[in-house]
Design a protein around this motif. Sequence first.
Motif, PDB file in Angstrom:
ATOM      1  N   GLU A  43       1.007  -1.109  -0.049  1.00  0.00           N
ATOM      2  CA  GLU A  43      -0.046  -0.045  -0.010  1.00  0.00           C
ATOM      3  C   GLU A  43       0.997   1.021  -0.054  1.00  0.00           C
ATOM      4  O   GLU A  43       1.659   1.418   0.773  1.00  0.00           O
ATOM      5  N   CYS A  44       0.676   2.074  -0.750  1.00  0.00           N
ATOM      6  CA  CYS A  44       1.412   3.196  -1.064  1.00  0.00           C
ATOM      7  C   CYS A  44       0.438   4.628  -0.754  1.00  0.00           C
ATOM      8  O   CYS A  44      -0.526   4.758  -1.602  1.00  0.00           O
ATOM      9  N   PHE A  71       4.100   2.025   2.772  1.00  0.00           N
ATOM     10  CA  PHE A  71       4.552   3.219   2.680  1.00  0.00           C
ATOM     11  C   PHE A  71       3.884   4.682   2.630  1.00  0.00           C
ATOM     12  O   PHE A  71       2.683   4.899   2.142  1.00  0.00           O
ATOM     13  N   ASP A  72       4.642   5.508   3.470  1.00  0.00           N
ATOM     14  CA  ASP A  72       4.015   6.835   3.607  1.00  0.00           C
ATOM     15  C   ASP A  72       5.148   7.739   4.178  1.00  0.00           C
ATOM     16  O   ASP A  72       6.055   7.374   4.716  1.00  0.00           O
ATOM     17  N   LEU A 122       7.711   8.738  -1.591  1.00  0.00           N
ATOM     18  CA  LEU A 122       7.750   7.713  -2.806  1.00  0.00           C
ATOM     19  C   LEU A 122       8.127   8.513  -4.030  1.00  0.00           C
ATOM     20  O   LEU A 122       7.732   9.694  -4.219  1.00  0.00           O
ATOM     21  N   PRO A 123       8.778   7.815  -5.032  1.00  0.00           N
ATOM     22  CA  PRO A 123       9.072   6.584  -5.149  1.00  0.00           C
ATOM     23  C   PRO A 123      10.363   6.142  -4.301  1.00  0.00           C
ATOM     24  O   PRO A 123      10.651   5.145  -4.342  1.00  0.00           O
ATOM     25  N   LEU A 126      10.917   3.451  -1.906  1.00  0.00           N
ATOM     26  CA  LEU A 126      10.850   1.953  -2.367  1.00  0.00           C
ATOM     27  C   LEU A 126      12.162   1.221  -2.492  1.00  0.00           C
ATOM     28  O   LEU A 126      12.137   0.039  -2.112  1.00  0.00           O
ATOM     29  N   ILE A 139      -2.943   2.201  -4.112  1.00  0.00           N
ATOM     30  CA  ILE A 139      -2.157   3.544  -4.348  1.00  0.00           C
ATOM     31  C   ILE A 139      -3.145   4.766  -3.885  1.00  0.00           C
ATOM     32  O   ILE A 139      -4.370   4.815  -4.380  1.00  0.00           O
ATOM     33  N   LEU A 141      -2.101   8.563  -3.031  1.00  0.00           N
ATOM     34  CA  LEU A 141      -0.984   9.339  -2.641  1.00  0.00           C
ATOM     35  C   LEU A 141      -1.415  10.809  -2.551  1.00  0.00           C
ATOM     36  O   LEU A 141      -0.860  11.688  -2.235  1.00  0.00           O
ATOM     37  N   GLU A 147       2.099   9.271  -7.875  1.00  0.00           N
ATOM     38  CA  GLU A 147       1.632   7.947  -8.201  1.00  0.00           C
ATOM     39  C   GLU A 147       2.046   7.228  -9.482  1.00  0.00           C
ATOM     40  O   GLU A 147       2.301   6.252  -9.396  1.00  0.00           O
ATOM     41  N   THR A 150       5.679   6.023  -8.946  1.00  0.00           N
ATOM     42  CA  THR A 150       5.323   4.650  -8.360  1.00  0.00           C
ATOM     43  C   THR A 150       5.107   3.443  -8.763  1.00  0.00           C
ATOM     44  O   THR A 150       5.458   2.561  -9.040  1.00  0.00           O
TER      45      THR A 150
END
Length: 204
Positions: A43-44, A71-72, A122-123, A126, A139, A141, A147, A150
Amino acid sequence: MSAELNKEGWRKRKRGVPDIRWRAHICCWAAQHGLGLDGDFVECGVHTGILSLTVCHYLSMGSVPKSFWLFDTFEGIPLDGLNEAQRRQASALNRNVYSNVWDLAQRNFAPFPNARLVRGVLPGSLDEARIERIAYLSIDLNHAPAEMATIERLWPKLSLGAIVVIDDYAFRDHEAQYEAWNDFAARQGKMIVTLPTGQGLLIR
């Protein structure tokens, strides 16, 4: 349960924790589909974890033999790379909704040892995760350039048949994301389905 655990992180929002039960239902469905595919969950755009935490509870994620990469920044939307209109929108969200929720997110996901929180922008963040294959991807963001950057990196890692949930795909004031995602899908020979929830679904 997830809404209750997330209250602290939504205090800046006048109406508190948003009621996104149907959006969470879509994520649970897509993640359950991913149980039968090779790869981890990703999950981004996590914030307090209202969507991913629902998935974790629904699937009893702690007993699932997959990692769930989360990810955040855990403190709002970065403004770099946005045009003037997007910057105003992101600044308003940072001012009225988002705050530093890193400690809260860590507490929320502590019961799930395979939930792996990665803090950063991000990205680039990663690079901190060893992800070989992806069975489920969400996703969210609120940032069209991030986005796209990513998904460009993660698309080759998606297993055939894996579902990408695009959270803000068809919402008003998110036209930049809508157009960018449609362009990306077209380049892959794919088409995104629009859901009544405002989400988009893209299948690898």
